[in-house]
Scaffold this active site. Sequence first.
Site: not given
Length: 348
Positions: A114, A275, A305
């Site tokens: 991520c 993020h 995500n």
Amino acid sequence: MFQSKIAGIGYYVPKNIYTNNDLKRFMDTSDEWIQERTGIKERRYADRIGESTTTMAVEASKLAIERAAVTPQDIDFIIFATLSPDYYFPGCAVLLQREMGMGEIGALDIRNQCSGFVYALSIADQFVKTGMYKNILVVGSEKQSFALDFSTRGRAVSVIFGDGAGAVVVQPTTEPNKGILSTHLHSDGADAEKLAMYYPGASSGIWLDEQPEWPDKELGGMFMTSKMLEDGTAFPVMDGQAVFKKAVAKFPEVIVEALTKNNLTPSDIDLLIPHQANLRISQFVQKTLGLSDDKVFNNIQKYGNTTAASVPIALCEAWEQGRIKDGDIVCLAAFGAGFTWGSALIRW
């Protein structure tokens, strides 16, 4: 030394939309359950056949290159961030170079999950500052849907993630106090197993409390076994509470680090692009820093995500919507498996 700037941005998301209610066909879940825990309403999944991490990266890269007013042949280095490569090896960067007809340029793959795009942007920043490269293509792309457990057993992980790609072209600039002001990278591997995909791998399970059952043979057979596929050991695992606890501590910390480095405060931020891990994490960070709603950009509700792709996708959407203007202070921040985290402060 030069400063570096983002000269062009682009993103691509697949056409296939899966709402929370759509996932009820595969697992015991509900729209309310997912939204309450993550803020996600829907996500995009790539075509099972015909779309890959690289093909999505190509589409995002085409747009970024066009907006930077350069050609694929002008790109002199590629940095590709992903946890879902087309192949175990080689990496996606060389596949992207091939598919876009670029010259025999350097191609670097990084695995910071991520945090991958922020790490990749930091690397590009250093290369441009030293004058080594002039047009660096930085990509974050993920096709995660192919490796998730779409059953009730795996719902805590599978409902969160989506597919997509984002890309930027990083170039030098001589404008004073413009471009990437600083980047800040960190890691702590103490809890690496809290968010991971253990297999396929070469560890033989030495880091795990529960050892896998390996075939009784002298050599080989330890990359992946049929039992791992049957019992779900091959799927990603996540301790959601542990990840949340660490993220809400490190997200604000690394943002403040970037601001302090540049003699700025949270009130100087024009737009924070975190993020897109979990809307609850973003809201916690927003509250901690005292930022108003118009100072934070979230799109996890639409895309889930998308891991390494989430920051560039959000950055591009924000720019396209007019949320980023010339001279704005834009902060990018990410936290992910490893654990790794980082930030980048930009004067647009």
